[in-house]
Design a protein around this motif. Structure first.
Motif, PDB file in Angstrom:
ATOM      1  N   LYS A  54      27.400 -23.073  -1.598  1.00  0.00           N
ATOM      2  CA  LYS A  54      26.204 -22.542  -1.679  1.00  0.00           C
ATOM      3  C   LYS A  54      26.572 -21.135  -2.419  1.00  0.00           C
ATOM      4  CE  LYS A  54      22.934 -24.045   1.918  1.00  0.00           C
ATOM      5  NZ  LYS A  54      22.345 -23.715   2.902  1.00  0.00           N
ATOM      6  N   LEU A  55      27.503 -20.513  -2.072  1.00  0.00           N
ATOM      7  CA  LEU A  55      27.758 -19.216  -2.651  1.00  0.00           C
ATOM      8  C   LEU A  55      28.607 -19.229  -3.890  1.00  0.00           C
ATOM      9  CD1 LEU A  55      28.079 -16.923   0.543  1.00  0.00           C
ATOM     10  CD2 LEU A  55      26.151 -17.199  -0.923  1.00  0.00           C
ATOM     11  N   ASP A  56      29.357 -20.268  -4.046  1.00  0.00           N
ATOM     12  CA  ASP A  56      30.318 -20.672  -5.055  1.00  0.00           C
ATOM     13  C   ASP A  56      31.509 -19.548  -5.134  1.00  0.00           C
ATOM     14  OD1 ASP A  56      31.534 -21.973  -7.188  1.00  0.00           O
ATOM     15  OD2 ASP A  56      30.374 -20.652  -8.837  1.00  0.00           O
ATOM     16  N   ILE A  57      31.980 -19.521  -3.959  1.00  0.00           N
ATOM     17  CA  ILE A  57      33.040 -18.567  -3.520  1.00  0.00           C
ATOM     18  C   ILE A  57      34.005 -19.065  -2.532  1.00  0.00           C
ATOM     19  CG2 ILE A  57      31.875 -17.272  -1.874  1.00  0.00           C
ATOM     20  CD1 ILE A  57      32.691 -14.548  -3.099  1.00  0.00           C
ATOM     21  N   TYR A  58      35.254 -19.132  -2.602  1.00  0.00           N
ATOM     22  CA  TYR A  58      36.147 -19.614  -1.950  1.00  0.00           C
ATOM     23  C   TYR A  58      37.362 -18.884  -1.361  1.00  0.00           C
ATOM     24  CZ  TYR A  58      33.574 -23.637  -3.799  1.00  0.00           C
ATOM     25  OH  TYR A  58      32.640 -24.611  -4.141  1.00  0.00           O
ATOM     26  N   ARG A  59      37.818 -17.743  -1.897  1.00  0.00           N
ATOM     27  CA  ARG A  59      38.762 -16.838  -1.591  1.00  0.00           C
ATOM     28  C   ARG A  59      38.363 -15.947  -0.264  1.00  0.00           C
ATOM     29  NH1 ARG A  59      40.412 -13.330  -4.841  1.00  0.00           N
ATOM     30  NH2 ARG A  59      42.408 -13.045  -3.933  1.00  0.00           N
ATOM     31  N   SER A  60      39.116 -15.815   0.635  1.00  0.00           N
ATOM     32  CA  SER A  60      38.819 -15.020   2.139  1.00  0.00           C
ATOM     33  C   SER A  60      38.494 -13.739   1.454  1.00  0.00           C
ATOM     34  CB  SER A  60      39.754 -15.123   2.947  1.00  0.00           C
ATOM     35  OG  SER A  60      40.048 -16.337   3.550  1.00  0.00           O
ATOM     36  N   ALA A  61      39.287 -13.022   0.706  1.00  0.00           N
ATOM     37  CA  ALA A  61      38.899 -11.645   0.230  1.00  0.00           C
ATOM     38  C   ALA A  61      37.777 -11.561  -0.562  1.00  0.00           C
ATOM     39  CB  ALA A  61      40.319 -11.098  -0.752  1.00  0.00           C
ATOM     40  N   ASP A  62      37.267 -12.576  -1.349  1.00  0.00           N
ATOM     41  CA  ASP A  62      35.986 -12.546  -2.140  1.00  0.00           C
ATOM     42  C   ASP A  62      34.798 -12.554  -1.139  1.00  0.00           C
ATOM     43  OD1 ASP A  62      37.367 -12.208  -4.462  1.00  0.00           O
ATOM     44  OD2 ASP A  62      37.512 -14.441  -4.789  1.00  0.00           O
ATOM     45  N   ILE A  63      35.109 -13.374  -0.056  1.00  0.00           N
ATOM     46  CA  ILE A  63      33.971 -13.600   0.974  1.00  0.00           C
ATOM     47  C   ILE A  63      33.659 -12.198   1.487  1.00  0.00           C
ATOM     48  CG2 ILE A  63      33.319 -14.652   3.314  1.00  0.00           C
ATOM     49  CD1 ILE A  63      34.742 -17.175   2.261  1.00  0.00           C
ATOM     50  N   THR A  64      34.845 -11.509   1.953  1.00  0.00           N
ATOM     51  CA  THR A  64      34.626 -10.239   2.410  1.00  0.00           C
ATOM     52  C   THR A  64      33.857  -9.081   1.723  1.00  0.00           C
ATOM     53  OG1 THR A  64      36.638 -10.899   3.777  1.00  0.00           O
ATOM     54  CG2 THR A  64      35.970  -8.208   3.673  1.00  0.00           C
ATOM     55  N   LYS A  65      34.539  -9.258   0.268  1.00  0.00           N
ATOM     56  CA  LYS A  65      33.772  -8.226  -0.561  1.00  0.00           C
ATOM     57  C   LYS A  65      32.199  -8.445  -0.795  1.00  0.00           C
ATOM     58  CE  LYS A  65      37.937  -7.850  -3.640  1.00  0.00           C
ATOM     59  NZ  LYS A  65      38.575  -7.950  -4.707  1.00  0.00           N
ATOM     60  N   LEU A  66      32.040  -9.644  -0.908  1.00  0.00           N
ATOM     61  CA  LEU A  66      30.544 -10.064  -0.825  1.00  0.00           C
ATOM     62  C   LEU A  66      29.753  -9.707   0.187  1.00  0.00           C
ATOM     63  CD1 LEU A  66      28.569 -11.657  -2.909  1.00  0.00           C
ATOM     64  CD2 LEU A  66      29.035 -13.643  -1.544  1.00  0.00           C
ATOM     65  N   ALA A  67      30.293  -9.926   1.489  1.00  0.00           N
ATOM     66  CA  ALA A  67      29.775  -9.399   2.648  1.00  0.00           C
ATOM     67  C   ALA A  67      29.534  -7.888   2.868  1.00  0.00           C
ATOM     68  CB  ALA A  67      30.244  -9.985   3.719  1.00  0.00           C
ATOM     69  N   VAL A  68      30.743  -7.136   2.220  1.00  0.00           N
ATOM     70  CA  VAL A  68      30.431  -5.688   2.278  1.00  0.00           C
ATOM     71  C   VAL A  68      29.337  -5.584   1.033  1.00  0.00           C
ATOM     72  CG1 VAL A  68      31.606  -3.812   1.575  1.00  0.00           C
ATOM     73  CG2 VAL A  68      32.675  -5.279   2.819  1.00  0.00           C
ATOM     74  N   ARG A  69      29.227  -5.900   0.117  1.00  0.00           N
ATOM     75  CA  ARG A  69      28.371  -5.712  -0.973  1.00  0.00           C
ATOM     76  C   ARG A  69      26.919  -5.666  -0.346  1.00  0.00           C
ATOM     77  NH1 ARG A  69      27.691  -9.002  -6.810  1.00  0.00           N
ATOM     78  NH2 ARG A  69      25.889  -7.713  -7.616  1.00  0.00           N
ATOM     79  N   TYR A  70      26.547  -6.658   0.159  1.00  0.00           N
ATOM     80  CA  TYR A  70      25.452  -6.807   0.600  1.00  0.00           C
ATOM     81  C   TYR A  70      25.142  -6.456   2.019  1.00  0.00           C
ATOM     82  CZ  TYR A  70      24.350  -9.713  -3.636  1.00  0.00           C
ATOM     83  OH  TYR A  70      23.919  -9.880  -4.732  1.00  0.00           O
ATOM     84  N   GLY A  71      26.118  -5.529   2.617  1.00  0.00           N
ATOM     85  CA  GLY A  71      25.478  -4.923   3.946  1.00  0.00           C
ATOM     86  C   GLY A  71      25.858  -5.686   4.999  1.00  0.00           C
ATOM     87  N   LEU A  72      26.667  -6.804   5.016  1.00  0.00           N
ATOM     88  CA  LEU A  72      26.598  -7.511   6.296  1.00  0.00           C
ATOM     89  C   LEU A  72      27.667  -7.269   7.135  1.00  0.00           C
ATOM     90  CD1 LEU A  72      25.746 -11.003   4.784  1.00  0.00           C
ATOM     91  CD2 LEU A  72      24.402  -9.961   6.258  1.00  0.00           C
ATOM     92  N   VAL A  73      28.586  -6.443   6.494  1.00  0.00           N
ATOM     93  CA  VAL A  73      29.806  -5.903   7.361  1.00  0.00           C
ATOM     94  C   VAL A  73      30.054  -4.713   6.869  1.00  0.00           C
ATOM     95  CG1 VAL A  73      30.821  -8.234   7.595  1.00  0.00           C
ATOM     96  CG2 VAL A  73      31.476  -6.889   5.957  1.00  0.00           C
ATOM     97  N   GLU A  74      30.642  -3.700   7.813  1.00  0.00           N
ATOM     98  CA  GLU A  74      30.948  -2.230   7.158  1.00  0.00           C
ATOM     99  C   GLU A  74      32.334  -2.396   6.237  1.00  0.00           C
ATOM    100  OE1 GLU A  74      29.509   0.249   7.632  1.00  0.00           O
ATOM    101  OE2 GLU A  74      27.968  -0.252   9.118  1.00  0.00           O
ATOM    102  N   PRO A  75      32.248  -1.618   5.482  1.00  0.00           N
ATOM    103  CA  PRO A  75      33.706  -1.611   4.380  1.00  0.00           C
ATOM    104  C   PRO A  75      34.785  -1.297   5.182  1.00  0.00           C
ATOM    105  CG  PRO A  75      31.737  -0.310   3.543  1.00  0.00           C
ATOM    106  CD  PRO A  75      31.196  -0.639   4.820  1.00  0.00           C
TER     107      PRO A  75
END
Length: 217
Positions: free
Chosen positions: A196-217
Motif C-alpha cells: 500500500k505504501l510502496d515501501i519495503y526497506r526497514s530503514a525507509d519504513i522507520t523514516k516514513l513513520a518519523v516523518r508522519y509523527g507515528l514514532v519519535e525520531p
C-alpha cells in the motif's frame, strides 16, 4: 461566543512546557489578549474550560501522557460544539495538520511562529473564523490536489498499529505477541502495508513513520 472589540479576548492555554506559555503570554497581552488560565496536562483542559469559560483554547498536541491534544479537542467539541480551538505545536506533519482542521480546530500554528501570527489566529477564532498561515494553506492545497500519501490515510487502524511496530524495529514474532495475533497474520498484514505504501526497506519504513509523527525520531 461573541467578543467585543473593546474587551480583551480571554484564552485558555494548555501546554506542558511552562517556558512556551510564559513566552507567548507576555506577547499576547500586547495584542489585547488575556490569559484566563493555563494548564499543563491534557486532563486539566475540560475542567478548566468549564471553570473559566474562555473564548479561545490554545492546545498543544503532545502532553507526554495517554491523552493528546487531539483527544482533548474531540472531547471538548463533543460537549461544547461552539468551543474555539487553536493547536499550537512543534510537530507539523501534513497528516497532523489535516487532522487538526478535520476535528474542528480554527487554526494550526507552529511554536516557532511570530506572536503576531498567533494573535491573529486567536482574533479570527474568537469571531468564529478559521485561520491559515500561508505555508499551511499551501500544504493543505497540495494535499487536496496531489492526494494525501500519509500512512494514516492509506492504512486502516490495525495496519497503523503494525506499521508503527515495524518502524520501531519489532520482529514478526514480537508484533504477534504484542498484538495477540499469529505470526502468519502479522506477516500477511506487513506485506499488505508495504504494498500500500510502496515501501519495503526497514530503514525507509522507520523514516516514513518519523516523518508522519507515528514514532519519535
Amino acid at each position: 461566543m461573541q467578543t467585543d472589540e473593546t474587551e480583551k479576548i480571554r484564552i485558555l492555554m494548555a501546554d506542558d512546557h511552562p517556558i512556551v506559555m510564559q513566552g507567548f503570554s507576555a506577547s499576547l497581552e500586547k495584542h489585547h489578549i488575556s490569559i484566563a488560565a493555563q494548564v499543563k496536562t491534557a486532563e486539566s483542559v475540560l475542567p478548566e474550560y468549564e471553570k473559566c469559560n474562555p473564548q479561545v483554547v490554545i492546545l498543544d498536541i503532545r502532553f507526554g501522557g495517554k491523552l493528546t491534544g487531539l483527544d482533548v479537542a474531540r472531547e471538548l467539541l463533543s460537549q461544547y460544539p461552539d468551543a474555539r480551538i487553536i493547536f499550537l505545536s512543534q510537530f507539523d506533519q501534513n497528516s497532523l495538520v489535516k487532522e487538526c482542521y478535520k476535528i474542528g480546530a480554527k487554526a494550526f500554528i507552529t511554536k516557532d511562529c511570530d506572536a503576531v501570527d498567533l494573535a491573529n489566529a486567536i482574533k479570527a477564532a474568537a469571531k468564529g473564523a478559521s485561520y491559515f498561515l500561508p505555508e499551511i494553506a499551501e500544504r493543505l492545497a497540495t494535499i487536496a490536489i496531489k492526494g494525501d500519501k500519509a500512512p494514516q490515510t492509506l492504512l486502516d487502524a490495525r495496519e497503523i498499529d503494525i506499521f508503527t511496530l515495524m518502524a520501531e524495529g519489532l520482529t514478526n514474532a514480537e508484533m504477534a505477541d504484542r498484538l495477540s495475533l499469529s505470526p502468519r497474520t502479522i506477516s500477511h498484514i506487513s506485506q499488505t502495508i508495504k504494498e500500500k505504501l510502496d515501501i519495503y526497506r526497514s530503514a525507509d519504513i522507520t523514516k516514513l513513520a518519523v516523518r508522519y509523527g507515528l514514532v519519535e525520531p
